[in-house]
Design an enzyme around this catalytic site. Structure first.
Site, PDB file in Angstrom:
ATOM      1  CB  SER A 114      37.344  29.126  33.889  1.00 46.19           C
ATOM      2  OG  SER A 114      36.714  30.108  34.211  1.00 46.19           O
ATOM      3  CD  GLU A 167      24.428  43.471  38.265  1.00 48.36           C
ATOM      4  OE1 GLU A 167      25.254  42.634  37.742  1.00 48.36           O
ATOM      5  OE2 GLU A 167      23.536  43.234  39.349  1.00 48.36           O
ATOM      6  N   GLY A 173      42.362  34.720  29.142  1.00 43.17           N
ATOM      7  CA  GLY A 173      43.269  35.929  29.959  1.00 43.17           C
ATOM      8  C   GLY A 173      42.796  37.116  29.690  1.00 43.17           C
ATOM      9  CE1 TYR A 174      39.415  37.972  25.997  1.00 44.74           C
ATOM     10  CE2 TYR A 174      37.652  39.298  26.414  1.00 44.74           C
ATOM     11  CZ  TYR A 174      38.410  38.494  25.207  1.00 44.74           C
ATOM     12  OH  TYR A 174      38.183  38.549  24.234  1.00 44.74           O
ATOM     13  CB  SER A 175      39.094  39.009  34.625  1.00 44.21           C
ATOM     14  OG  SER A 175      37.842  38.752  33.960  1.00 44.21           O
ATOM     15  CD  GLU A 224      33.087  34.910  27.831  1.00 39.29           C
ATOM     16  OE1 GLU A 224      34.040  35.753  27.347  1.00 39.29           O
ATOM     17  OE2 GLU A 224      33.282  34.675  29.110  1.00 39.29           O
TER      18      GLU A 224
HETATM   19  C1  LIG Z   1      33.353  31.383  37.975  1.00 37.65           C
HETATM   20  C2  LIG Z   1      33.842  32.665  37.239  1.00 37.65           C
HETATM   21  C3  LIG Z   1      34.485  32.178  36.019  1.00 37.65           C
HETATM   22  C4  LIG Z   1      35.327  33.268  35.258  1.00 37.65           C
HETATM   23  N1  LIG Z   1      35.969  32.887  34.131  1.00 37.65           N
HETATM   24  C5  LIG Z   1      36.958  33.719  33.744  1.00 37.65           C
HETATM   25  C6  LIG Z   1      37.802  33.359  32.628  1.00 37.65           C
HETATM   26  O1  LIG Z   1      37.937  32.156  32.490  1.00 37.65           O
HETATM   27  N2  LIG Z   1      38.525  34.372  32.000  1.00 37.65           N
HETATM   28  C7  LIG Z   1      38.258  35.839  32.438  1.00 37.65           C
HETATM   29  O2  LIG Z   1      39.242  36.666  31.890  1.00 37.65           O
HETATM   30  N3  LIG Z   1      37.587  36.065  33.438  1.00 37.65           N
HETATM   31  C8  LIG Z   1      36.860  35.145  34.169  1.00 37.65           C
HETATM   32  N4  LIG Z   1      36.024  35.490  34.984  1.00 37.65           N
HETATM   33  C9  LIG Z   1      35.754  36.912  35.382  1.00 37.65           C
HETATM   34  C10 LIG Z   1      34.636  37.749  35.150  1.00 37.65           C
HETATM   35  O3  LIG Z   1      34.577  38.121  33.940  1.00 37.65           O
HETATM   36  C11 LIG Z   1      34.406  38.755  36.062  1.00 37.65           C
HETATM   37  O4  LIG Z   1      34.318  38.216  37.443  1.00 37.65           O
HETATM   38  C12 LIG Z   1      33.310  39.721  35.600  1.00 37.65           C
HETATM   39  O5  LIG Z   1      33.588  40.472  34.552  1.00 37.65           O
HETATM   40  C13 LIG Z   1      32.906  40.646  36.875  1.00 37.65           C
HETATM   41  O6  LIG Z   1      34.180  41.605  37.187  1.00 37.65           O
HETATM   42  P1  LIG Z   1      34.751  41.525  38.726  1.00 37.65           P
HETATM   43  O7  LIG Z   1      34.727  40.170  39.365  1.00 37.65           O
HETATM   44  O8  LIG Z   1      35.916  42.432  38.892  1.00 37.65           O
HETATM   45  O9  LIG Z   1      33.485  42.330  39.384  1.00 37.65           O
HETATM   46  P2  LIG Z   1      33.265  44.031  39.574  1.00 37.65           P
HETATM   47  O10 LIG Z   1      33.493  44.588  38.074  1.00 37.65           O
HETATM   48  O11 LIG Z   1      34.011  44.488  40.606  1.00 37.65           O
HETATM   49  O12 LIG Z   1      31.755  44.017  39.859  1.00 37.65           O
HETATM   50  C14 LIG Z   1      31.162  44.015  40.993  1.00 37.65           C
HETATM   51  C15 LIG Z   1      29.823  44.182  40.981  1.00 37.65           C
HETATM   52  O13 LIG Z   1      29.431  45.592  40.449  1.00 37.65           O
HETATM   53  C16 LIG Z   1      28.539  45.477  39.209  1.00 37.65           C
HETATM   54  N5  LIG Z   1      29.175  46.619  38.468  1.00 37.65           N
HETATM   55  C17 LIG Z   1      30.424  46.917  37.918  1.00 37.65           C
HETATM   56  N6  LIG Z   1      30.290  48.015  37.030  1.00 37.65           N
HETATM   57  C18 LIG Z   1      29.058  48.448  36.954  1.00 37.65           C
HETATM   58  C19 LIG Z   1      28.231  49.256  36.366  1.00 37.65           C
HETATM   59  N7  LIG Z   1      28.777  50.121  35.677  1.00 37.65           N
HETATM   60  N8  LIG Z   1      27.057  49.564  36.388  1.00 37.65           N
HETATM   61  C20 LIG Z   1      26.281  48.607  37.412  1.00 37.65           C
HETATM   62  N9  LIG Z   1      26.783  47.742  37.971  1.00 37.65           N
HETATM   63  C21 LIG Z   1      28.268  47.651  37.913  1.00 37.65           C
HETATM   64  C22 LIG Z   1      28.901  44.180  38.855  1.00 37.65           C
HETATM   65  O14 LIG Z   1      27.861  43.994  37.831  1.00 37.65           O
HETATM   66  C23 LIG Z   1      29.030  43.454  40.029  1.00 37.65           C
HETATM   67  O15 LIG Z   1      27.768  43.007  40.564  1.00 37.65           O
HETATM   68  C24 LIG Z   1      35.162  34.363  35.636  1.00 37.65           C
HETATM   69  C25 LIG Z   1      34.462  34.871  36.889  1.00 37.65           C
HETATM   70  C26 LIG Z   1      33.666  33.815  37.516  1.00 37.65           C
HETATM   71  C27 LIG Z   1      33.038  34.385  38.890  1.00 37.65           C
END
Ligand SMILES: Cc1cc2nc3c(=O)[nH]c(=O)nc-3n(C[C@H](O)[C@H](O)[C@H](O)COP(=O)(O)OP(=O)(O)OC[C@H]3O[C@@H](n4cnc5c(N)ncnc54)[C@H](O)[C@@H]3O)c2cc1C
Lengths: 403, 374
Positions: A164, A390, A130-132, A247
């Site tokens: 997940s 990124e 439970g991070y995101s 991780e």
């Molecule tokens: C299949 C899947 C499984 C997952 N499982 C888990 C889980 O079990 N538990 C959990 O807690 N989370 C989980 N996640 C979440 C995952 O950690 C996040 O999706 C990830 O950290 C990106 O955050 P976001 O989706 O909000 O994208 P955003 O942060 O909105 O990013 C959108 C885009 O912008 C880019 N970006 C953002 N900031 C910057 C920057 N400063 N410089 C350059 N580029 C940037 C990103 O790289 C990305 O391409 C999962 C995600 C997926 C897709």
């Protein structure tokens, strides 16, 4: 440069043999069949297999002996992964063994270790992460889920997303906000929460692969004993980063790479162009050779990080993990893309019904097609989860290059 | 041939865009694609395209068409790609109709009026399981039996074959060394077995097994016994160009969608569009799309002008479009983070459509291989 010594250890042949014959005898026939047909496993089927590995202590083989592991060397861990991959065994679910466990044995209380570590080692308890949150993805420290102290408990309110396997999990480890003043990172705490606690609701998210793996998790006045806090209140960011480093090394699952490279070799041997197998086509031969080189490099990076983990007390370096995750996930996507480039010769069919055992329709193309397509689509996320590519580059830019 | 001038092309494009913007949003797309027991597209939309004259843009005037060229057809296809339209454009209007127009007898060409009118759909069934992308591998046999032909063989998965009224099927006449010819086979002919399945991008199609299908001599396309492999290859090239045009439309949409998303999604206290690496990524997507558009445009001109280098121009456009599509499609998902991975967001559907188009009639590696041997 080139400092790390690798002890010449001939006993590793025996170790490899032990893993191999274990897979041959212990992998249940139905699981083996489903794996080679590329079908989804039920939770019970994973559980059965993971418990068998757990009984040997192999899910946590690289944990230090003092915490119940085997203290495997990097080479042993790699051999273990290679053999699992070649046997076509199901992947290891990382949330307990790779993520929660090391945090608990490194920062947890005695009581927490006794309560949680055995369940993780034996796979009796399933975890999720439970991070995101909707507003806290790449900017994880922006998280808003609140935990307010109330006597011996915390009351948790908020929402997690992309969780997940939350629908399979017994426990969730959560980053929560216990203080909203000052620097964002400073008000974060690390809480372990039983998924059966009243006030938790899990809702599915369907992915582009058309399967259910992801979830939203809602917390409404969820009462969590304060004894479930890891370490100190407000110190959660430190533990969070320690976990992320582990991780990211875990994101690079060598067993999967081996398995899907094997699938690719099979596909090219059984797929024809102009009447001749693709395995005779120089451009495919070269492509496979290239993937093999990249895999060797990623394994070498992996060995360094596993060694660093042993030396640095439980987690690799942030920089090393970032580099490994970056290249490892790119390689994973390249391997899947190569598989799909072969399958495209059958028209890029995606029969999602074929992912489920008991389907009696007629599959188009090789038997494993649907499973390979699923994996390809799902692993588009490999460069997103665990911190996007990124973000890994930002970490290296700041941390390693001082930019 | 009258051809279209620039103003007419612009008008065609604008009317398509405004029609699809009004009638074919993401919700409509999902409904059409996933209606239980439906064909995976909208038959109603197809009739409306016919009413607007769009199905006949490149068909001859004697068949109720407008007599435009590949360029006009590409304008229709790019609009379809931009809006993720699911209907059988390429199989019906490009490979199917053009095979009949180029090789059919006057009698056979009568069907083109039904194509322009939206009442008949077509699909070219040429590729076979052992063929891969090779165009000259035909193992299906058409045995002569008095005045009739008997067809036996197996055709690979073809998009929309399940919805086509008439399948344009390649087969060798007599035996494996006979000339390859094309045959018009009703989809519901006795002896035709279709295995209908979804493709990666959610559209449907089918493999076709031909088991002793009897057709009359008038089903054989054209009136001579010559080998048709060159013609088939030319038809496939037009299909290639059509699929490239569709991909260009889809890529333009992905780039726009990403620009909008990064302007609104905030992380680290600012819109993601403020990060220079992401700006540069968007620039690369936009430039990649432009490269594909320009190379497709060049190929369209050489086809419509019947220049000698047309085939090479199409293959160059195909390689460029495949590369661009792979990059732009993947970045569409990547730049949306977790949101890009959901079925609920349109960008993932573009990713899949672009992957499907990339693989249609061969991928970049295959064409590079062919070009290097030429
Ligand atoms: C299949 C899947 C499984 C997952 N499982 C888990 C889980 O079990 N538990 C959990 O807690 N989370 C989980 N996640 C979440 C995952 O950690 C996040 O999706 C990830 O950290 C990106 O955050 P976001 O989706 O909000 O994208 P955003 O942060 O909105 O990013 C959108 C885009 O912008 C880019 N970006 C953002 N900031 C910057 C920057 N400063 N410089 C350059 N580029 C940037 C990103 O790289 C990305 O391409 C999962 C995600 C997926 C897709």
């Amino acid at each position: 440069m080139f400092i790390r010594t690798v002890a010449e250890d001939t006993s590793l042949d025996a170790f490899r043999e032990e893993i191999r014959s274990f897979c041959e005898t212990e992998l249940p026939a139905e699981v083996r069949r489903k794996q080679s047909a590329g079908q989804h496993l039920e939770r019970e089927e994973y559980d059965d297999w993971l418990k068998r590995l757990g009984a040997k202590g192999w899910l946590t083989g690289k944990w230090p002996a003092e915490h119940g592991g085997h203290g495997w060397s990097p080479e042993q861990h790699l051999i273990f992964s290679e053999e699992l991959g070649r046997a076509g065994a199901p992947p290891i679910v990382p949330f307990g063994a790779v993520m929660a466990g090391p945090v608990i044995y490194t920062f947890g209380s005695e009581a927490q270790k006794q309560q949680h570590l055995p369940g993780i080692m034996k796979n009796d308890v399933w975890w999720c992460q439970g991070y995101s949150e909707p507003g806290a993805g790449s900017d994880l420290a922006n998280l808003k889920t609140k935990a307010v102290r109330d006597g011996d408990d915390y009351i948790v309110n908020g929402q997690k997303i992309w969780t997940s396997q939350a629908h399979w999990a017994d426990w969730i480890f959560c980053l929560v906000r216990t203080n909203s003043d000052g620097k964002k990172q400073q008000g974060i705490s690390f809480l372990l929460i039983d998924m059966k606690t009243p006030g938790i609701e899990v809702r599915p998210i369907i992915s582009i692969a058309l399967g259910h793996h992801l979830n939203e998790v809602f917390f409404t006045d969820v009462r969590v004993p304060a004894s479930n806090l890891i370490g100190e209140e407000g110190n959660g960011w430190t533990y969070a980063k320690f976990l992320l480093a582990n991780e990211r090394v875990g994101n690079v699952d060598i067993a999967k790479f081996e398995h899907y490279l094997d699938e690719l070799r099979k596909l090219t041997a059984n797929t024809h162009e102009g009447g001749r197998p693709l395995s005779e086509d120089p451009s495919f031969k070269r492509r496979i050779a290239e993937l093999e080189v990249n895999l060797a490099t990623v394994k070498a990076l992996m060995a360094d990080q596993l060694a660093a983990t042993r030396e640095h007390g439980g987690a690799p370096t942030m920089m090393g993990a970032a580099a490994l995750k970056l290249r490892g996930t790119e390689l994973q996507q390249s391997i899947m893309q190569a598989n799909v480039d072969v399958l495209a010769r059958y028209g890029l069919v995606y029969q999602t019904d074929a992912l489920h055992a008991g389907w009696n329709g007629e599959a188009i193309g090789p038997e494993a097609t649907a499973g390979l397509m699923y994996e390809h689509l799902y692993r588009r996320a490999a460069t997103i989860y665990g911190g996007s590519s990124e973000i890994q580059k930002n970490i290296i830019a700041k941390g390693a290059l001082g930019l | 041939m009258p051809g279209f001038d620039s103003d007419e092309r612009k008008l065609l494009d604008e009317s398509l865009q405004s029609f699809l913007t009004d009638t074919y949003d993401f919700e409509a797309f999902k409904r059409h694609m996933r209606t239980e027991d439906g064909p995976g597209f909208s038959t109603q939309a197809w009739s409306q395209y016919a009413e607007q004259g769009w199905l006949g843009v490149a068909l001859p005037e004697y068949a109720g068409g407008i007599g435009g060229g590949m360029t006009e057809l590409a304008i229709v296809l790019a609009a379809a790609g931009r809006h993720l339209a699911l209907e059988p454009f390429i199989g019906t209007l490009v490979t199917g109709a053009m095979a009949i127009e180029k090789a059919g007898t006057a009698g056979q060409q009568a069907i083109l009026a039904d194509v322009a009118g939206g009442t008949k759909m077509l699909a070219l069934c040429h590729a076979e399981p052992q063929a891969g992308y090779a165009r000259d591998y035909v193992a299906t046999i058409a045995r002569k039996d008095g005045d009739a032909y008997v067809l036996d063989g197996e055709k690979s998965f073809t998009l929309h074959a399940h919805a086509a009224d008439v399948l344009v099927v390649s087969a060798r006449v007599g035996d494996a060394s006979g000339p390859a010819q094309l045959f018009l086979v009703p989809r519901d002919a006795s002896g035709a077995t279709l295995n209908v399945a979804p493709a990666l991008d959610g559209r449907q199609g089918a493999t076709v097994t031909l088991n002793g299908i009897q057709v009359g001599s008038d089903a054989r396309l054209g009136d001579n016994d010559d080998d048709r492999l060159d013609l088939i290859s030319d038809i496939i090239d037009l299909g290639v160009l059509g699929s490239c045009a569709e991909a260009v439309g889809a890529m333009a949409a992905v780039t726009d969608i990403c620009v909008d998303y990064l302007k609104t999604r905030e992380q680290f206290g600012q819109p993601l569009s403020k990060f220079q690496v992401l700006q540069h990524r968007l620039v690369d997507m936009s430039v990649s799309t432009e490269e594909a558009r320009a190379s497709v445009h060049a190929a369209l001109q050489s086809v419509d002008d019947k220049r000698p280098g047309a085939k090479t121009a199409i293959w160059h456009a195909k390689v460029q479009t495949c590369r661009s599509a792979r990059f732009v499609g993947a970045q569409g998902v990547q730049l949306h983070g977790g949101m890009g991975m959901t079925d609920e967001l349109v960008v993932g559907h573009y990713y899949k459509r672009l992957a499907q188009l990339e693989a249609m009639f061969g991928d970049a590696e295959w064409y590079l291989g062919q070009l290097s041997m030429a």
